[in-house]
Design a protein around this motif. Structure first.
Motif, PDB file in Angstrom:
ATOM      1  N   PRO A   1     -29.258  23.479 -34.930  1.00 32.09           N
ATOM      2  CA  PRO A   1     -30.039  22.230 -34.914  1.00 32.09           C
ATOM      3  C   PRO A   1     -31.296  22.256 -34.035  1.00 32.09           C
ATOM      4  O   PRO A   1     -32.189  21.439 -34.221  1.00 32.09           O
ATOM      5  N   ASP A   2     -31.350  23.156 -33.035  1.00 36.08           N
ATOM      6  CA  ASP A   2     -32.564  23.218 -32.211  1.00 36.08           C
ATOM      7  C   ASP A   2     -33.278  24.576 -32.390  1.00 36.08           C
ATOM      8  O   ASP A   2     -33.954  25.071 -31.497  1.00 36.08           O
ATOM      9  N   GLY A   3     -33.133  25.150 -33.584  1.00 36.31           N
ATOM     10  CA  GLY A   3     -33.658  26.498 -33.824  1.00 36.31           C
ATOM     11  C   GLY A   3     -35.164  26.558 -34.053  1.00 36.31           C
ATOM     12  O   GLY A   3     -35.824  25.546 -34.311  1.00 36.31           O
ATOM     13  N   ILE A   4     -35.673  27.777 -33.946  1.00 35.07           N
ATOM     14  CA  ILE A   4     -37.114  28.026 -34.123  1.00 35.07           C
ATOM     15  C   ILE A   4     -37.309  29.174 -35.121  1.00 35.07           C
ATOM     16  O   ILE A   4     -36.598  30.181 -35.053  1.00 35.07           O
ATOM     17  N   VAL A   5     -38.289  29.009 -35.996  1.00 36.67           N
ATOM     18  CA  VAL A   5     -38.645  30.100 -36.904  1.00 36.67           C
ATOM     19  C   VAL A   5     -40.087  30.529 -36.640  1.00 36.67           C
ATOM     20  O   VAL A   5     -40.951  29.696 -36.344  1.00 36.67           O
ATOM     21  N   ALA A   6     -40.326  31.848 -36.707  1.00 39.10           N
ATOM     22  CA  ALA A   6     -41.688  32.381 -36.536  1.00 39.10           C
ATOM     23  C   ALA A   6     -41.927  33.407 -37.627  1.00 39.10           C
ATOM     24  O   ALA A   6     -41.122  34.334 -37.802  1.00 39.10           O
ATOM     25  N   THR A   7     -43.026  33.245 -38.367  1.00 43.71           N
ATOM     26  CA  THR A   7     -43.273  34.161 -39.482  1.00 43.71           C
ATOM     27  C   THR A   7     -44.678  34.758 -39.402  1.00 43.71           C
ATOM     28  O   THR A   7     -45.594  34.128 -38.860  1.00 43.71           O
ATOM     29  N   GLN A   8     -44.826  35.936 -39.954  1.00 46.56           N
ATOM     30  CA  GLN A   8     -46.127  36.594 -40.049  1.00 46.56           C
ATOM     31  C   GLN A   8     -47.064  35.668 -40.806  1.00 46.56           C
ATOM     32  O   GLN A   8     -46.817  35.345 -41.961  1.00 46.56           O
ATOM     33  N   GLY A   9     -48.135  35.222 -40.157  1.00 44.75           N
ATOM     34  CA  GLY A   9     -48.939  34.138 -40.715  1.00 44.75           C
ATOM     35  C   GLY A   9     -50.327  34.517 -41.178  1.00 44.75           C
ATOM     36  O   GLY A   9     -51.203  33.643 -41.287  1.00 44.75           O
ATOM     37  N   GLU A  10     -50.570  35.800 -41.455  1.00 43.16           N
ATOM     38  CA  GLU A  10     -51.862  36.246 -42.002  1.00 43.16           C
ATOM     39  C   GLU A  10     -53.045  35.804 -41.119  1.00 43.16           C
ATOM     40  O   GLU A  10     -52.860  35.409 -39.986  1.00 43.16           O
ATOM     41  N   SER A  11     -54.274  35.896 -41.660  1.00 39.06           N
ATOM     42  CA  SER A  11     -55.469  35.667 -40.836  1.00 39.06           C
ATOM     43  C   SER A  11     -56.109  34.313 -41.113  1.00 39.06           C
ATOM     44  O   SER A  11     -56.355  33.959 -42.266  1.00 39.06           O
ATOM     45  N   ILE A  12     -56.395  33.607 -40.043  1.00 40.87           N
ATOM     46  CA  ILE A  12     -57.013  32.283 -40.150  1.00 40.87           C
ATOM     47  C   ILE A  12     -58.417  32.364 -40.773  1.00 40.87           C
ATOM     48  O   ILE A  12     -58.898  31.419 -41.393  1.00 40.87           O
TER      49      ILE A  12
END
Ligand code: SAM
Length: 288
Positions: free
Chosen positions: A190-201
Motif C-alpha cells: 500500500p505504500d509502495g514506489i515504482v520507478a521506470t526508465q523514462g526516456e529523454s525529456i
C-alpha cells in the motif's frame, strides 16, 4: 575489425527512429561479442576511450564509462524515497547494474528479478563483471520471462519496483503501456514506489508525456527525474516515478557514509535536484 551494419571505419554509429535525424558515434577498438538471441541482437564492444559497451539491436544500453549515473539514480532515488524498503522487484536490467545498486541497501531482504532474455545475463556475466556482480547477491531470485507476465501474477508484495527496460520497441514495448503500470500498482504494497526508465525529456516528448499521464492517473504521487548520461541519446535520460504513499522528491532515510562512499553520482542533494526540470518540461508535464 569485424564489420556490422552500424560500424564504419572503426566507429559505432547509433541511429534510431525514436530520435530521428540525430546520431551518436563511439570509436571502437574491438568487437568482443556478437550474437542474435531469441529477442534481439546482442553486441559487446571495446571502445577506445569509454570502456566496454553493450548494445541491443544497435542501441547503446551502457558503457563502463558512465553506467554508474543511470544505475545509481534509477535504484537509489526510489529506494531512498521509501522509509524502509524490504522487498524489491527489478524488471529488465539483464546487465545486473541495478541489482548491484539495490544490493547496497542492507534493509532489503528479498530481490525478485525478471529479465526476458537469458542471453543478456550470460553475456554480461562474461564481459561486464563490474555490473553482473549484482547477480552474486544471495537475496536475488532470478526469473527469465516477460516482465509484464511476471508482475501480473503478483499482489501486494513489493515495497519498490524498478523497471530497467530497453526502449519501447521490440520486447520492451509492453513495459511502456498502461496495463503494465496497472499490474505494477497491484504488485506494490500500500505504500509502495515504482520507478521506470523514462526516456529523454528532450527527445521523447510523446513517450514521457504518456508515462507521466499513466502514473498520474494511477498513483498518489508522480514525478519525473532527469539524469545526465553522456552516452544516451541527447546526453540525458529520465526516471518516471509513482508512489502510493511516500513523497518522492527527497530521501526519506539518511544515506549512510558506507553507502555514500561507494557512489559516484547519487547524493541526497542530487536526489532533490534531479526533479528540478526546465520550464518547457513543466509546461509539458504539469497540467496533464
Ligand atoms: N538502461 C538501459 C537503456 O535504456 O539503454 C536498459 C538496460 S537493460 C540491458 C534492458 C533490458 O530490458 C534488456 O536486457 C532487455 O532484454 C530487457 N527487457 C526488454 N523487454 C523486457 C520485458 N518485456 N520483460 C523483461 N525484460 C525486458
Amino acid at each position: 575489425m569485424e564489420d556490422t551494419n552500424h560500424i564504419k571505419d572503426g566507429w559505432f554509429f547509433e541511429t534510431c527512429s525514436m530520435w530521428s535525424g540525430m546520431g551518436f558515434a563511439l570509436e571502437i577498438e574491438q568487437v568482443l561479442h556478437k550474437e542474435k538471441s531469441r529477442f534481439q541482437q546482442i553486441e559487446v564492444f571495446q571502445t577506445k576511450n569509454y570502456g566496454r559497451m553493450l548494445a541491443l539491436d544497435g542501441i547503446i544500453q551502457l558503457t563502463e564509462f558512465d553506467e554508474f549515473a543511470y544505475q545509481e539514480m534509477l535504484a537509489h532515488v526510489p529506494l531512498f524515497a521509501h522509509p524502509h524498503p524490504e522487498t524489491v522487484l527489478v524488471i529488465g536490467g539483464g546487465d545486473g547494474g541495478i541489482l548491484r545498486e539495490v544490493g547496497r541497501h542492507d534493509c532489503v531482504t528479498h530481490i525478485d528479478f525478471c529479465e526476458i532474455d537469458e542471453a543478456v545475463i550470460r553475456v554480461s556475466k562474461q564481459f561486464l563483471p563490474g555490473l553482473a556482480c549484482g547477480f552474486d547477491d544471495p537475496r536475488v531470485n532470478v526469473n527469465i520471462g516477460d516482465g509484464y507476465a511476471y508482475v501480473r501474477e503478483k499482489k501486494n508484495q513489493y515495497d519498490v519496483i524498478i523497471v530497467d527496460s530497453s526502449d519501447p520497441v521490440g520486447p520492451g514495448e509492453v513495459l511502456f503501456q498502461k496495463p503494465f503500470y496497472q499490474s505494477l500498482k497491484t504488485a506494490l504494497k500500500p505504500d509502495g514506489i515504482v520507478a521506470t526508465q523514462g526516456e529523454s525529456i528532450f527527445l521523447h516528448k510523446e513517450c514521457v508525456t504518456n508515462l507521466a499521464q499513466i502514473t498520474k492517473q494511477l498513483f498518489v504521487h508522480q514525478a519525473y527525474a532527469c539524469i545526465m548520461v553522456p552516452t544516451y541519446p541527447g546526453g540525458n535520460i529520465g526516471i518516471c516515478l509513482g508512489s502510493l504513499g511516500p513523497a518522492l522528491k527527497e530521501p526519506a532515510r539518511k544515506v549512510s557514509e558506507t553507502i555514500q562512499e561507494q557512489l559516484q553520482y547519487y547524493t541526497p542533494r542530487m536526489h532533490a535536484a534531479s526533479f528540478v526540470l526546465p520550464v518547457f518540461a513543466h509546461r509539458m508535464l504539469d497540467n496533464i
